[in-house]
Design an enzyme around this catalytic site. Structure first.
Site, PDB file in Angstrom:
ATOM      1  N   HIS A  13      36.725  31.877  55.355  1.00 33.53           N
ATOM      2  CA  HIS A  13      35.722  30.861  54.962  1.00 33.53           C
ATOM      3  C   HIS A  13      36.306  30.057  53.796  1.00 33.53           C
ATOM      4  O   HIS A  13      36.328  30.531  52.667  1.00 33.53           O
ATOM      5  CB  HIS A  13      34.420  31.552  54.551  1.00 33.53           C
ATOM      6  N   HIS A 132      25.284  29.658  57.468  1.00 31.87           N
ATOM      7  CA  HIS A 132      24.875  29.703  56.060  1.00 31.87           C
ATOM      8  C   HIS A 132      23.425  30.175  56.077  1.00 31.87           C
ATOM      9  O   HIS A 132      22.507  29.383  56.294  1.00 31.87           O
ATOM     10  CB  HIS A 132      25.008  28.329  55.402  1.00 31.87           C
ATOM     11  N   ASP A 238      35.109  31.445  50.469  1.00 35.32           N
ATOM     12  CA  ASP A 238      34.186  30.350  50.172  1.00 35.32           C
ATOM     13  C   ASP A 238      34.685  29.561  48.964  1.00 35.32           C
ATOM     14  O   ASP A 238      33.894  28.984  48.221  1.00 35.32           O
ATOM     15  CB  ASP A 238      32.756  30.854  49.947  1.00 35.32           C
TER      16      ASP A 238
HETATM   17  O1  DOR Z   1      28.667  27.243  46.607  1.00 37.34           O
HETATM   18  C1  DOR Z   1      28.850  26.679  47.660  1.00 37.34           C
HETATM   19  N1  DOR Z   1      29.684  25.624  47.777  1.00 37.34           N
HETATM   20  N2  DOR Z   1      28.174  27.100  48.738  1.00 37.34           N
HETATM   21  C2  DOR Z   1      28.213  26.434  49.905  1.00 37.34           C
HETATM   22  O2  DOR Z   1      27.568  26.841  50.825  1.00 37.34           O
HETATM   23  C3  DOR Z   1      28.980  25.189  50.034  1.00 37.34           C
HETATM   24  C4  DOR Z   1      30.046  25.105  49.046  1.00 37.34           C
HETATM   25  C5  DOR Z   1      30.625  23.717  48.898  1.00 37.34           C
HETATM   26  O3  DOR Z   1      30.937  23.104  49.934  1.00 37.34           O
HETATM   27  O4  DOR Z   1      30.785  23.250  47.788  1.00 37.34           O
HETATM   28 ZN    ZN Z   2      31.140  27.684  52.159  1.00 39.55          ZN
END
Ligand code: DOR
Ligand code: ZN
Length: 334
Positions: A13, A132, A238
């Site tokens: 991710h 999500h 992430d």
């Molecule tokens: O903290 C996050 N940033 N959560 C997400 O779901 C998206 C991500 C982003 O794209 O900045």
């Molecule tokens: Zn993400």
């Protein structure tokens, strides 16, 4: 132990963005990872075949000359079967965002029910659904409230692979064992921190992300599942870079930038808990089995030597900025 190695680490991710940000961050992942699942929430989401091919090309250019496989995703919308049939070999899955829940998700889904024909086609064509999973409820309860939606999806589409992205709660860890078709990714920050680290003292914007870090018992459950390489759990950083002025500002953007330090930190963490033998499964083998993928072969060596994390990389502040880590990457080993 002074040396350690990982084979073909995967980040299941990852946000790489576009333009200059892509140029800055993509090589950092491509140096040490063998591949990553690339998120589609660009300012204009990746939701057509053209956008997909264009974005994949940009990503491949940005990671050169590293050996690194970008596993592309589409932004979920109501796609028909013909379209999905055409693109299925070009993607690893489709990422569903509830509308407005996080960065660039305004065009996300408003009602799960109306997406039923797309879920059916995905199940039939064996395209995984990446989710999500947050409701629009109270921020600490959003993920646990979403579990009911996961349950409905898992029961209605028993052959659809459903990945709960970036899980943050004990409830989500427990849910992993309830349905055969449920899997999950977990980030570095969520096995390390709680809400106290974000907002318990002075506010720390570089630790603010969605879903927000939760309670100590949630963090502990996630950490244990990772340390024991729960077979349905994969590492997904992430890593979500935002320029410093978007983080250190009134209205802080959500996202923690961990890509350049994630592996070194994980090696130290698994060593500390006496679980280094499980890291290979957590970082690569589980994902290979779950998705049925074969990443490029790449051996990453680590040495126990202090590494001081840069204060900034381009315009982005990484997690552990200016701090010392116990392990560094040593790819020049013979
Ligand atoms: O903290 C996050 N940033 N959560 C997400 O779901 C998206 C991500 C982003 O794209 O900045
Ligand atoms: Zn993400």
């Amino acid at each position: 132990m002074q040396n350690f190695k990982l084979i073909s680490p995967l980040d299941m991710h990852l946000h790489l963005r576009e333009g200059e940000m892509l140029e800055t961050v993509a090589p950092l992942s491509a140096e040490t990872f063998a591949g990553a699942v690339i998120m589609p929430n660009l300012i204009t989401p990746v939701d057509s075949e053209n956008r997909l091919l264009e974005y994949e090309k940009a990503v491949r250019e940005a990671i050169r000359p590293h050996t690194f496989e970008p596993f592309m995703t589409l932004f979920f919308k109501k796609y028909d079967r013909d379209f999905l049939q055409r693109v299925k070999d070009k993607i690893i899955g489709i990422k569903l965002y509830p509308a407005g829940i996080t960065t660039n998700s305004e065009s996300g889904i408003k009602s799960i029910e109306e997406a039923a024909p797309t879920f059916s086609a995905m199940q039939e064509l064996k395209i995984p659904l990446l989710v999500h999973g947050e409701t629009d409820g109270f921020v600490m309860e959003r993920e646990s409230e979403f579990i009911a939606i996961y349950r409905k999806l898992a029961q209605t589409y028993p052959r659809l692979k459903i990945v709960m992205e970036h899980i943050t709660t004990q409830a989500a860890v427990d849910f992993l064992d309830r349905y055969e078709n449920i899997f999950a990714t977990v980030t570095l920050q969520h096995v390390l921190i709680t809400l106290d680290d974000v907002a318990g003292g002075l506010l720390r914007p570089h630790l603010f992300c969605k879903p927000i870090a939760k309670r100590p018992e949630d963090r502990d459950a996630l950490l244990q599942a990772a340390l024991h390489a729960h077979p349905k759990l994969m590492f997904g950083s992430d890593s979500a870079p935002h320029p410093i002025d978007k983080k250190e500002s009134c209205g802080c953007a959500a996202g923690v930038f961990t890509a350049p330090i994630a592996l070194q930190v994980l090696v130290g963490l698994f060593e500390k808990h006496g679980c280094l033998d499980n890291l290979q499964n957590f970082i690569s083998n589980n994902a290979q089995k779950i998705y049925g993928i074969v990443p490029p072969h790449k051996v990453i060596h680590f040495k126990k030597e202090n590494y001081t994390v840069p204060q900034k990389i381009g315009e982005v502040v990484p997690m552990f900025a200016s701090e010392e880590l116990a392990w560094s990457v040593d790819n020049f080993q013979h």
